[in-house]
Design an enzyme around this catalytic site. Structure first.
Site, PDB file in Angstrom:
ATOM      1  CG  ASP A 139      -2.084   0.961   1.042  1.00 15.11           C
ATOM      2  OD1 ASP A 139      -2.403   1.313  -0.111  1.00 15.11           O
ATOM      3  OD2 ASP A 139      -2.672   1.369   2.064  1.00 15.11           O
ATOM      4  CG  HIS A 146      -4.144  10.697   3.223  1.00 21.15           C
ATOM      5  ND1 HIS A 146      -5.175  10.563   4.130  1.00 21.15           N
ATOM      6  CD2 HIS A 146      -3.266   9.706   3.520  1.00 21.15           C
ATOM      7  CE1 HIS A 146      -4.930   9.532   4.929  1.00 21.15           C
ATOM      8  NE2 HIS A 146      -3.773   9.005   4.588  1.00 21.15           N
ATOM      9  NE  ARG A 155       5.062  13.745  10.886  1.00 18.77           N
ATOM     10  CZ  ARG A 155       4.321  12.815  10.299  1.00 18.77           C
ATOM     11  NH1 ARG A 155       4.034  11.708  10.943  1.00 18.77           N
ATOM     12  NH2 ARG A 155       3.862  12.981   9.083  1.00 18.77           N
ATOM     13  CD  GLU A 211      -5.936   4.866   5.015  1.00 16.96           C
ATOM     14  OE1 GLU A 211      -5.341   4.070   4.267  1.00 16.96           O
ATOM     15  OE2 GLU A 211      -5.367   5.557   5.887  1.00 16.96           O
ATOM     16  CD  GLU A 213      -5.343   3.006   0.122  1.00 20.11           C
ATOM     17  OE1 GLU A 213      -4.655   2.369  -0.707  1.00 20.11           O
ATOM     18  OE2 GLU A 213      -5.067   3.082   1.334  1.00 20.11           O
ATOM     19  CG  ASP A 245      -5.448   0.536   4.127  1.00 21.24           C
ATOM     20  OD1 ASP A 245      -5.525  -0.516   4.778  1.00 21.24           O
ATOM     21  OD2 ASP A 245      -4.535   1.374   4.285  1.00 21.24           O
ATOM     22  NE  ARG A 249      -7.209   6.565  10.018  1.00 21.59           N
ATOM     23  CZ  ARG A 249      -6.573   6.345   8.872  1.00 21.59           C
ATOM     24  NH1 ARG A 249      -5.332   5.848   8.890  1.00 21.59           N
ATOM     25  NH2 ARG A 249      -7.150   6.581   7.719  1.00 21.59           N
ATOM     26  CD  GLN A 252      -2.522   4.251  10.863  1.00 21.29           C
ATOM     27  OE1 GLN A 252      -3.746   4.252  10.749  1.00 21.29           O
ATOM     28  NE2 GLN A 252      -1.739   4.946  10.065  1.00 21.29           N
ATOM     29  CE  LYS A 265      -3.104   2.287   7.584  1.00 21.53           C
ATOM     30  NZ  LYS A 265      -4.037   3.120   6.803  1.00 21.53           N
ATOM     31  CB  THR A 269      -7.326  -4.648   2.401  1.00 22.82           C
ATOM     32  OG1 THR A 269      -6.371  -4.333   3.408  1.00 22.82           O
ATOM     33  CG2 THR A 269      -7.218  -3.661   1.255  1.00 22.82           C
ATOM     34  CB  THR A 371      -5.825   7.876   1.905  1.00 24.61           C
ATOM     35  OG1 THR A 371      -5.743   6.812   2.834  1.00 24.61           O
ATOM     36  CG2 THR A 371      -7.159   8.595   2.071  1.00 24.61           C
ATOM     37  CD  GLU A 385      -7.363  12.836   4.912  1.00 26.64           C
ATOM     38  OE1 GLU A 385      -7.301  13.792   4.130  1.00 26.64           O
ATOM     39  OE2 GLU A 385      -7.228  11.658   4.543  1.00 26.64           O
TER      40      GLU A 385
HETATM   41 CA    CA Z   1      -3.759   3.143   3.082  1.00 23.52          CA
END
Ligand code: CA
Length: 439
Positions: A139, A146, A155, A211, A213, A245, A249, A252, A265, A269, A371, A385
């Site tokens: 992936d 994103h 961050r 996600e 994708e 995906d 969170r 993760q 993850k 999927t 994503t 998001e």
């Molecule tokens: Ca992904």
């Protein structure tokens, strides 16, 4: 990839449902998948979607309605996965697609029409398998929007890592838990560090996400130690699909430093049943470029063809159907909409980057794009998001509910299609999956 007669938007099929405005599967599309009669114990076999039907390629091969290379290619599609067909490469892919196009066209011979008609199953009566035996799933992470949106959550002072604009970054995912659209999964258990806590807790995921994708499947692949140059990369890409995906969170964000995603993850999927071929997507290729004031691709990630038409303009949307939607008979609510054309790296660059160190891609391997979030806030391809890291409610007009992350019973539906004046509209169908309670 050049346009040819199979892209002519005026061509009609003798199958009337293929000519309906708005169908995902006109004669100009002809995506590949594997299927069997719903609820049966029949063997899965390859098929091609046309209108509201599936052309059974095992039946086509047995009927000997094709000959030469198209017949060999149809025979390669008769098994329970498309790997043998994908290994044959672009000449065989094109030969079968063109032969089916001729056989489904409005002016096909009466005998051909009669034979093909006998090889069809309504899509409503079919169930699907994962289209290939996937040995490896990787992936990528190629939407700069994103990356910035999620980076701000993790961050705030340094949202974009310095490597992002220099190479298509990725992690090696888990092939065993790739499932076909419609397969539900249980909310995962795992470790998370609650905000402000000094020690982690073990429990059900509380920040479950999707996600948006796209995926793409590897054709012939390469031998170990023999990288695929950018100019040849698309000869190794059979086609594209929708991919979700699913992401835990809370698990993760606690586990991923310093080695990357693991349990956050690897529990599920989802992929769409249909693979839209790169040939069918030819009218929708668009130029690729990085903004002039940002790092330009190094030479091995740069080629004229990639600059001229490395991108693909696929319209994408995410819909959410909750338990209350189903109870009330309300239509799913749209959470997001964007286009794949905004991606910071092309699928050809992803293939080349994957192999440049000598890694071998295998026939049937699945690569995810990462994503897909567009440049504006409503174009974000993940709920983390849209809810600004779980700090803002997302309203669902259909039921009056609110969401910050996914709840049990939520069914996330991805849709994709291509359309523009002068070209036939083609679609990817849908990729959906429902969240079941923790087991
Ligand atoms: Ca992904």
């Amino acid at each position: 990839m050049e346009l040819n007669h199979t892209h002519d938007a005026t061509t009609r099929s003798w199958l009337s449902s293929a000519n309906e405005p708005g169908t995902d599967f006109p004669i100009q599309n002809l995506p590949f998948g594997v299927f069997r009669r719903k609820g049966s114990d029949e063997a899965y076999r390859g098929g091609v979607a046309i209108g509201d039907q599936i052309v059974d390629l095992a039946a086509v091969a047995a009927a000997s309605v094709l000959e030469g290379l198209p017949q060999l290619a149809a025979q390669a599609c008769a098994g329970s996965a498309l790997n043998d067909f994908l290994a044959m490469g672009p000449v065989a892919w094109r030969a079968l697609r063109h032969a089916l196009f001729a056989a489904l066209r409005h002016d096909a011979a009466a005998q051909t029409v009669s034979t093909l008609h006998g090889c069809m199953l309504p899509q409503a009566e079919a169930e699907h398998g994962v289209p290939t035996r996937i040995a490896n799933y990787t992936d990528f992470y190629t939407s700069i929007h994103h990356a910035r949106n999620v980076g701000r959550v993790m961050r705030p002072d340094d949202p974009l890592t310095p490597n992002f604009q220099w190479l298509p970054i990725a992690y090696h995912g888990r092939a065993s838990s790739v499932v076909v659209s419609g397969t539900p999964f249980h909310r995962p258990m795992g470790q998370a560090l609650p905000p402000g806590a000094s020690a982690p807790v073990y429990g059900p995921c509380t920040r479950l996400d999707f996600e948006l994708e796209m995926g793409f499947y590897v054709g012939p692949g390469n031998a170990m130690g023999e990288p695929i140059p950018l100019e040849q990369a698309e000869d190794h890409i059979f086609g594209m699909c929708l991919l979700n995906d699913w992401s835990a969170r809370d698990h993760q964000f606690w586990e991923m430093a310093p080695l990357g995603p693991f349990l956050g993850k690897n529990f599920c999927t989802s992929v769409s049943p249909w693979i839209v071929t790169m040939e069918a997507l030819a009218p929708y290729r668009v130029p690729f470029a990085h903004p002039a004031d940002e790092p330009q691709p190094l030479a091995y990630l740069d080629a004229p063809a990639n600059r001229e038409h490395g991108g693909v303009d696929v319209q994408l949307e995410v819909l959410l159907e909750t338990t209350q939607h189903r109870t009330k008979g309300a239509a799913p609510d749209r959470l997001s909409a964007t286009s794949f054309r905004h991606q910071y790296w092309t699928i050809a660059q992803m293939v080349t980057q994957h192999t440049v160190g000598g890694c071998n891609l295998m026939t049937g391997d699945l690569l995810g794009t990462g994503t897909i979030s567009g440049p504006t806030a409503p174009e974000a391809g993940a709920i983390v998001e849209l809810s600004l890291g779980g700090t803002r409610d997302i309203e669902l007009p259909g039921t009056g509910e609110r969401r910050r992350f996914l709840e049990d019973g939520d069914n996330v539906i991805l849709r994709g299609w291509c359309e523009k004046p002068g070209a036939a509209r083609i679609g990817f169908g849908r990729c959906q999956g429902e969240v079941l309670p923790v087991k």
